[in-house]
Design an enzyme around this catalytic site. Structure first.
Site, short mmCIF file in Angstrom:
data_model
loop_
_atom_site.label_atom_id
_atom_site.label_comp_id
_atom_site.label_asym_id
_atom_site.label_seq_id
_atom_site.Cartn_x
_atom_site.Cartn_y
_atom_site.Cartn_z
NE ARG A 85 -49.98 -10.23 53.58
CZ ARG A 85 -50.65 -11.09 52.83
NH1 ARG A 85 -51.27 -12.10 53.38
NH2 ARG A 85 -50.70 -10.94 51.54
NE ARG A 89 -45.23 -18.59 56.22
CZ ARG A 89 -45.94 -18.72 55.10
NH1 ARG A 89 -47.09 -19.35 55.10
NH2 ARG A 89 -45.50 -18.17 53.97
CB CYS A 98 -32.36 -3.86 67.14
SG CYS A 98 -33.93 -4.17 66.34
CB CYS A 105 -34.89 -1.29 59.94
SG CYS A 105 -36.20 -2.16 60.82
CE LYS A 312 -41.35 -12.97 53.65
NZ LYS A 312 -42.41 -12.87 54.69
C1 LIG Z 1 -42.19 -13.31 55.90
C2 LIG Z 1 -43.24 -13.48 56.87
C3 LIG Z 1 -43.57 -14.74 57.37
C4 LIG Z 1 -42.81 -15.99 56.99
O1 LIG Z 1 -42.88 -16.28 55.64
P1 LIG Z 1 -42.06 -17.49 55.03
O2 LIG Z 1 -42.19 -17.31 53.56
O3 LIG Z 1 -42.69 -18.73 55.54
O4 LIG Z 1 -40.64 -17.37 55.50
C5 LIG Z 1 -44.60 -14.84 58.27
N1 LIG Z 1 -45.31 -13.75 58.66
C6 LIG Z 1 -45.02 -12.52 58.18
C7 LIG Z 1 -45.84 -11.38 58.63
C8 LIG Z 1 -43.98 -12.35 57.28
O5 LIG Z 1 -43.68 -11.12 56.84
S1 SF4 Z 2 -33.66 -5.07 60.34
FE1 SF4 Z 2 -34.77 -3.75 61.79
S2 SF4 Z 2 -35.69 -5.14 63.27
FE2 SF4 Z 2 -34.08 -6.28 62.20
S3 SF4 Z 2 -32.23 -6.02 63.48
FE3 SF4 Z 2 -32.18 -4.44 61.92
S4 SF4 Z 2 -33.15 -2.66 62.92
FE4 SF4 Z 2 -33.70 -4.47 64.12
#
Ligand SMILES: *Cc1c(COP(=O)(O)O)cnc(C)c1O
Ligand code: SF4
Length: 345
Positions: A85, A89, A98, A105, A312
Site C-alpha cells: 500500500r 513497506r 489468531c 477486527c 493513513k
Molecule cells: C498501516 C500499514 C503499514 C504501516 O504503516 P506505518 O504508518 O508505517 O505504521 C504498512 N502497510 C499497510 C498495508 C498498512 O495498513
Molecule cells: S485484530 Fe484481527 S488480526 Fe489482529 S489479533 Fe485481533 S482478530 Fe487477529
C-alpha cells in the site's frame, strides 16, 4: 479455550444482544483464550474486555458505506498474501489464524477464514517481489497473528525474507502478548535472537490497561530484553477505551513498561464493526485531552486509515490559527495566542 456461544453460556450470564449474535459465513469465529477469559469481570455485561471478545448482534448489522475491505487492501495486493500500500513497506499476511478473535477486527475479510499459514510458494513469491522491489525497506509480519505459527515456521520466514532483502526492517505485529502471553517462550525469543543483526520491532495491540497484566508485561519484556523495541497500536473502541481517563492510564502504563504508544486508530469502516466506532468529534476531543495530559513519549498518534484505500492520515486539531504580517498565529494547548514569525534574512 472457548470457541462457541454454547460454552460461553455455561460460563457467563449472556445478554440478549450477545445471545442473538448470528454466525454466518462472513462472521468472525468465536475464540477466547482461557487466560483472557480469566481477566473478564463476569458480573459486568459492559466489561471493556468482554466487549472485545464476546460477539453481539450488532456485528450482524451493516451500516451504509461499510465494506469488508475499506482500505482496498485486495486491490493493493500483488499476491493474495501481501499488501503493498505504501511505497517503502509491505504487509505480509503470514496466517489468518489468531489465538483469539477480536470482535473489532478490521481485517475480518481475511482473518479466521481457515486458510491457514502461508505456503512455501506464497513465501517464495514474496521473496522474489522483495528482490525486484528494492524500494521496500520494511515488512510487517501480520495476519492473523504471526505468533500462532510454530517457532520453526517463524524462523524459516524470517531467514527467507532476510536472504531476499538483508537490510529489511521487520515488524512483528501481534496481539499474542495480550491474549496468550504464555506463547512467548524462551525458545520463541531464541528464534529472533538467532538473527542478532536484524532490526526487529515488536508491534503490540493493548487497548485497555487491564490487558497489561504482569504476565503480559513479562512477555513483552522478553522481546525488549532481547534488544527488540516494543511499540503499541491501540484501536479507539466505543465502550472499551473511548475516554481520556482510560487511555491516559493505558498510555502511562505502556511507557512505564517500556512500550511506546505508537498509534491510536480511529475504527475503519469494516462491515459489522459500527458498534465499536467512535464519532470523530469525540475522538478529536479525546486526542486533545490526551495531548494536554500525556508526555510526548506517552502520546500516541491518533490516525485514520481512509476509505477506498486512501491510506493513513494523522487526526488532530491544528494549533495554527492563521498568518498575518507579524507571522504565524498559534494557539497554545491552554488556549492562548502566540506569534511565530518566519525568518527575515
Ligand atoms: C498501516 C500499514 C503499514 C504501516 O504503516 P506505518 O504508518 O508505517 O505504521 C504498512 N502497510 C499497510 C498495508 C498498512 O495498513
Ligand atoms: S485484530 Fe484481527 S488480526 Fe489482529 S489479533 Fe485481533 S482478530 Fe487477529
Amino acid at each position: 479455550m472457548i470457541n462457541s456461544i454454547e460454552q460461553l453460556k455455561e460460563k457467563l450470564k449472556l445478554t440478549e444482544e450477545e445471545l442473538s449474535w448470528k454466525e454466518s459465513p462472513q462472521s468472525l469465529p468465536v475464540l477466547i483464550t482461557d487466560y483472557y477469559f480469566s481477566l473478564l469481570d463476569p458480573k459486568d455485561p459492559n466489561d471493556a474486555l468482554r466487549r472485545q471478545c464476546v460477539p453481539t448482534s450488532a456485528e450482524n448489522r451493516e451500516e451504509s458505506l461499510e465494506s469488508s475491505d475499506p482500505l482496498a487492501e485486495v486491490e493493493h495486493s500483488p499476491s493474495k498474501r501481501f499488501i503493498h500500500r505504501y511505497k517503502n513497506r509491505i504487509a505480509l499476511l503470514t496466517t489468518d489464524i489468531c489465538a483469539q478473535y477480536c470482535r473489532h477486527c478490521f481485517r475480518r475479510r481475511f482473518t479466521g477464514n481457515f486458510c491457514g499459514p502461508l505456503t512455501e510458494e506464497d513465501l517464495k513469491e514474496c521473496c522474489s517481489y522483495l528482490e525486484k522491489h528494492t524500494e521496500v525497506k520494511e515488512i510487517l509480519l501480520t495476519g492473523g497473528d504471526v505468533l500462532t505459527l510454530s517457532d520453526s515456521a517463524i524462523y524459516h520466514i524470517v531467514s527467507s525474507l532476510r536472504e531476499a532483502s538483508p537490510r529489511l526492517v521487520i515488524r512483528i505485529c501481534t496481539r499474542m502478548v495480550a491474549v496468550q502471553p504464555q506463547r512467548i517462550t524462551d525458545s520463541l525469543i531464541s528464534v529472533f535472537k538467532s538473527f542478532p543483526e536484524a532490526p526487529f520491532y515488536l508491534m503490540t495491540q493493548f487497548n485497555h490497561v487491564r490487558e497489561l497484566t504482569d504476565e503480559a508485561v513479562k512477555a513483552v519484556g522478553k522481546f525488549i530484553d532481547a534488544g527488540i523495541p516494543a511499540m503499541n497500536q491501540s484501536v479507539l473502541l466505543r465502550g472499551v477505551n473511548d475516554n481520556a481517563d482510560d487511555l491516559e492510564e493505558l498510555c502511562n502504563a505502556l511507557v512505564f513498561n517500556r512500550i511506546k504508544p505508537y498509534y491510536l486508530f480511529q475504527g475503519d469502516l469494516v462491515t459489522g464493526t459500527g458498534t465499536f466506532r467512535v464519532p470523530l468529534e469525540r475522538g478529536l476531543e479525546i486526542e486533545k485531552q490526551l495531548r494536554e495530559r500525556l508526555s510526548g513519549l506517552a502520546m500516541p498518534l491518533y490516525a485514520a486509515d481512509l476509505p477506498d484505500g486512501g491510506g493513513k492520515v494523522p487526526l488532530c486539531g491544528s494549533y495554527i490559527e492563521g498568518k498575518d504580517e507579524n507571522g504565524w498565529i498559534f494557539r497554545t494547548l491552554d488556549g492562548q495566542k502566540r506569534i511565530y514569525p518566519d525568518p527575515q534574512i
